[in-house]
Design a protein around this motif. Structure first.
Motif: not given
Lengths: 330, 366
Positions: A51, A53-54, A56-57, A145-149, A151, A153-155, A158
């Motif tokens: 799900l 997109a980050k 594959p990039a 990039e870094v997730a905040y927590a 959880v 729903e996080v991408d 991250l």
């Protein structure tokens, strides 16, 4: 030179990962109205790499081989503070990557500067493959990039970690948070570990390390802090059997003025060991001694063979690296 | 008289409307109107006599309405259950159900939507109007309510074109086509239903053995609709590829109006007056019937290109700040218990509400 043995993994208390924890729920009876959210049948977004997109990039940015799966890349971005299950976090990958990285960087520095003092050698390895260097690499160069927590729903693209609250010291328990720097460095190591596993072993890792890690510029000469250079130089000359060093004035100007410049050279017999300038004779002599010591310690052979060359092909001709007696002990 | 009694009398005679109590006023208004019935021999009657001299129009007592004299109907209330809503109750006042209006209209109830069918209908209308005009028929009264509008192919191969000198040329495939078209435009008024019913009952009474014969006998006087020929039969006509009929000028307003009438009858589409008056050729009427296709949205254009890219994620809705925050793991549901809920000030105890972050009620507001 052989690979360092992998550190034994700590056996932690088994805790269900978020993906499994969401599945293990009490089923509501038909008569009562359940206020809990419905039971998940698919993994949450934080564990669904397709799900994102980050990912594959990132894969493309790092020019990873098509054989390197997106799933491993996603796993490399999950720190153990976000998910304690070692099947879903990057702990094992990071361990492998760290071992490889430490080995390759240390052999590079050792063969390049065989006479480098131990402390500076360690500092140089840290400068290439330490937490701060890898954090900078991952965050600024690779764009992770870094997730905040951590959880659901996080991408999945991250970096997922449990952040250390401000003012707290990092703890040793599984529930304690970690710094973003530490987690990012672990992610970079894990990605490198994945390269070893998926892209055909050491040659791929060596190429990757050369491109991303060892290509970074490091001014090793600026890492020296010599407290008593003249003493150290004389001890060095005595150990090596050179004539004791003598400082001779090469040039001077403005001796009686406020801005004098003296150029002093330190000789061992007729051989110039080092030259330095200064506002006073003492300063010039000190600087000359420092330069002489640096010239000694920063010796770099022109032809060098990396020991890992033999790991790829045991029959290849290998020229052993220069081994030094060590630094001078005052 | 004594001065005191005189004073008392005066006081009683003087009107004091302000001192009338509200209750009394209410009673005054609530008095039934039939009270005035007792005064019919009073002022009203005397006035009527004076004005009209005995032959006063209208009822003698106009204040007593017929409704008051009616008797209230006694209804048996046994088994009566009051309805809570209108579902299932009979609707009184409409002969048909709501939504079913059996009104005949000039235009068909459903508009023609297919583009090709619209072009065919337009061509047909143009051909028919031109044929009528060429033959000198009255355009204003040509297309009536009963002019047949069923599908036909008589006008399909008629070619209309504008010559270089500006004149309109009409080319028929066969010489009989013109006559066939004219005859097809004859109004066919259907028989009235009453006549059909008398015929039917006679036939049924006569013979029950052959019901099929009776059916055919019934059918003869009634106008049977010819079977609708499917429009898609055969190769597409030439005018669809080369619409020369659209460049035909509209010579007069009666021609335009007759053409519009036929278009409305065949397709159900209305053309605004402004378009009709400003139209110079048949082609000027086309945009009112056939709208150009909507321009493609950028998302529709890009979707097939972007769907294959792995580093592109498409969403149906616009991404707002909350979506980004959710993706980062920063969005939090607001816990209602953590909000400050103010319910009022009790004069005895002070603040009423929930303040979970402080255990003590603070009365010191001043």
């Amino acid at each position: 030179m052989t690979l360092k043995r992998l550190r034994p993994l700590l056996r932690l208390r088994p805790v269900a990962p978020p993906s499994q924890r969401l599945l293990i729920r009490s089923v509501a009876t038909t008569t009562s109205i359940s206020t809990e959210p419905p039971v998940r049948t698919t993994p949450p977004p934080c564990r669904t790499p397709s799900l994102s997109a980050k990912l594959p990039a990132l894969h493309s940015r790092l020019s990873l081989h098509p054989a390197y799966p997106i799933e491993t890349l996603a796993r490399a971005l999950v720190h153990s503070s976000a998910d304690a299950d070692h099947r879903f976090n990057n702990h094992t990958l990071a361990t492998l990557g760290d071992s490889l990285l430490q080995y390759l960087v240390s052999e590079h520095i050792l063969t390049k500067f065989p006479r480098l003092p131990t402390a500076i050698h360690q500092a140089a390895i840290d400068a290439y493959a330490g937490h701060e260097a890898l954090d900078h690499l991952g965050r600024n160069t690779w764009g992770i990039e870094v997730a905040y927590a951590p959880v659901a729903e996080v991408d999945a693209g991250l970096l997922q970690l449990k952040r250390l609250p401000p003012g707290e010291a990092p703890g040793l328990t599984p529930d304690s948070g970690v710094t973003v720097e530490y987690a990012m460095a672990s992610a970079v190591r894990a990605i490198i570990g994945g390269i070893y596993l998926h892209e055909g072993g050491l040659p791929a890792v060596r190429q990757f390390t050369r491109l991303h890690i060892l290509s970074r510029k490091l001014d090793v000469e600026k890492m020296f802090l010599i407290k008593k250079p003249t003493l150290e130089l004389s001890r060095l000359c005595a150990r090596e059997g050179f004539e004791s060093p003598v400082a001779r004035l090469h040039a001077e100007t403005g001796r009686l003025s406020s801005h004098a410049v003296f150029v002093v050279g330190v000789y061992s017999g007729k051989n110039l060991l080092g030259e330095g300038h200064g506002g006073s004779l003492q300063e010039a002599r000190t600087r000359a001694a420092v330069n002489a010591l640096k010239a000694w310690y920063l010796y770099s052979p022109l032809e060098k063979d990396l020991p890992s060359k033999t790991l790829e092909d045991p029959k290849v001709e290998f020229k052993p690296a220069f081994i030094d007696a060590g630094e001078v002990i005052i | 008289m004594r001065p005191l009694t005189r004073l008392l009398l005066r006081r009683s005679i003087r009107p004091t409307p302000l001192r009338v109590s509200p209750v009394q006023i209410a009673c005054f208004h609530a008095t039934p109107t039939s009270r005035y019935a007792s005064e019919k021999s009073g002022l009203t009657q005397r006035l009527r006599q004076k004005i009209w001299g005995g032959n006063a129009p209208g009822p003698e007592d106009p204040y007593t309405t017929a409704e008051e004299t009616k008797q209230v109907e006694e209804v048996d209330m046994a088994g009566y259950v009051a309805a809570e809503d209108g579902r299932g109750l009979p609707i009184i006042g409409l002969p048909e159900k709501l939504g079913e209006w059996a009104l005949d209209t000039y235009s068909p109830s459903e508009k023609v939507v297919d583009t090709e069918a619209l072009h065919r209908a337009l061509h047909r209308a143009v051909v028919e109007t031109v044929v009528l005009q060429v033959n000198g028929r009255e355009l204003d009264s040509s297309f009536g309510y009963y002019t047949p509008k069923d599908a036909e192919t008589l006008t399909d191969n008629v070619e209309l074109s504008v010559q270089e000198d500006g004149s309109v040329q009409i080319a028929f495939p066969q010489p009989e086509a013109e006559e066939a078209i004219l005859s097809s435009l004859q109004e066919v008024i259907p028989e009235t239903p009453a006549e059909d019913e008398t015929v039917t009952t006679e036939e049924v009474a006569a013979s029950d053995i052959a019901p099929t014969d009776a059916a055919t006998a019934e059918a003869e006087p009634v106008e049977t609709a010819p079977e609708a020929t499917p429009v898609s039969l055969g190769p597409p006509p030439a005018y669809l590829e080369n619409p020369t009929h659209l460049s035909i000028p509209l010579p007069s307003s009666s021609f335009t109006f007759a053409l519009y009438k036929r278009i409305l009858q065949l397709t159900g589409h209305q053309i605004p007056d402004g378009v009709l008056t400003r139209a110079r050729t048949v082609g000027d009427l086309v945009p009112s019937l056939i709208a150009p296709p909507k321009p493609k949205k950028l998302s529709e254009e890009l979707e097939p290109l972007l769907a294959d890219l792995p580093n592109v994620r498409l969403f149906e809705k616009k991404r707002v700040g909350l979506d980004k925050e959710t993706e980062l793991g920063r969005a939090r549901k607001v816990d209602p218990k953590e909000t400050y809920r103010y319910k009022g000030i009790d004069p005895d105890t002070g603040f009423i509400g929930e303040r979970p972050y402080s255990g003590k009620v603070n009365d010191n507001f001043y």
